[in-house]
Design a protein around this motif. Structure first.
Motif, PDB file in Angstrom:
ATOM      1  N   GLU A 111       8.442  -6.979  -0.288  1.00 40.33           N
ATOM      2  CA  GLU A 111       7.742  -7.986  -1.092  1.00 40.33           C
ATOM      3  C   GLU A 111       8.697  -9.013  -1.699  1.00 40.33           C
ATOM      4  O   GLU A 111       8.268 -10.041  -2.205  1.00 40.33           O
ATOM      5  N   THR A 114      10.295 -13.152   2.726  1.00 42.86           N
ATOM      6  CA  THR A 114       9.239 -13.642   3.604  1.00 42.86           C
ATOM      7  C   THR A 114       8.986 -12.601   4.689  1.00 42.86           C
ATOM      8  O   THR A 114       9.800 -11.700   4.917  1.00 42.86           O
ATOM      9  N   ARG A 115       7.870 -12.761   5.375  1.00 51.07           N
ATOM     10  CA  ARG A 115       7.542 -11.836   6.462  1.00 51.07           C
ATOM     11  C   ARG A 115       8.629 -11.855   7.538  1.00 51.07           C
ATOM     12  O   ARG A 115       9.054 -10.805   8.026  1.00 51.07           O
ATOM     13  N   THR A 151       6.259 -12.222  -1.263  1.00 51.96           N
ATOM     14  CA  THR A 151       5.136 -12.058  -0.333  1.00 51.96           C
ATOM     15  C   THR A 151       4.347 -10.806  -0.677  1.00 51.96           C
ATOM     16  O   THR A 151       4.911  -9.705  -0.719  1.00 51.96           O
TER      17      THR A 151
END
Length: 197
Positions: A111, A114-115, A151
């Motif tokens: 989290e 970024t992905r 994220t």
């Protein structure tokens, strides 16, 4: 408060949160330690280990890795086997011929990125792992409590990332309470296990 997870202030914040008197009196980490043990991860590579909270519960031979030198210094002062990412890279300039660890643990890590960064992190450390990857992320309420969170990831998001790097999702759970509690209870977590095919 610093929004930088590499800062000394961030490591100090982790220590302050962990050392809160009410948390010590109530032993609020007990259910989380129990949950970590029941996952049966074996010798674990704990990436994003912070000050070593999970390392105290993981089996002997586990190693913590973190990009924050101040956090690693705290973990080492507790007698835990932990290194910075640079130290890990110096130990392992190339992926090993045979993986050294049974499992990879990313607890409250994905989290913070970024992905795509999360996928890169998984790919970076997967060569060191024989069988299982465990990912633990906060749910909605917990996500809002830290300015360094980037994220929000639910179980489906995490499973998708693990499958993208070639793993098979074994389970997606909410802990310690059912999933709906994550909207109000800060410490509800999503726990996803995936295995090498």
């Amino acid at each position: 408060m610093s929004d930088d997870t590499t800062s000394e202030a961030y490591a100090q914040r982790l220590q302050q949160r962990e050392g809160a008197r009410w948390k010590q009196l109530l032993d609020v980490q007990r259910p989380y330690r129990w949950n970590l043990r029941r996952l049966g991860l074996g010798r674990t590579l704990d990436v994003g280990c912070g000050i070593g909270r999970n390392l105290t519960t993981l089996p002997s031979g586990s190693l913590g890795v973190d990009h924050n030198p101040s956090s690693i210094a705290v973990a080492q002062s507790r007698g835990l086997d932990a290194v910075t990412t640079d130290e890990f890279d110096a130990r392992h300039p190339q992926p090993p011929a045979q993986p050294e660890y049974d499992s990879l643990l990313l607890s409250h890590v994905l989290e913070h990125m970024t992905r795509d960064e999360g996928i890169g992190l998984l790919e970076r450390y997967l060569p060191f792992v024989r069988r299982t990857v465990a990912v633990i992320c906060p749910q909605e309420r917990g996500y809002t409590t830290d300015a360094t969170h980037v994220t929000f990831l639910d179980g489906r998001d995490i499973a998708g990332m693990l499958e993208q790097v070639g793993l098979r999702t074994r389970s997606v759970r909410s802990f310690p309470f059912p999933r709906f509690a994550g909207k109000a209870f800060t410490y509800n977590e999503t726990v996803v296990l995936a295995d090498r095919p």
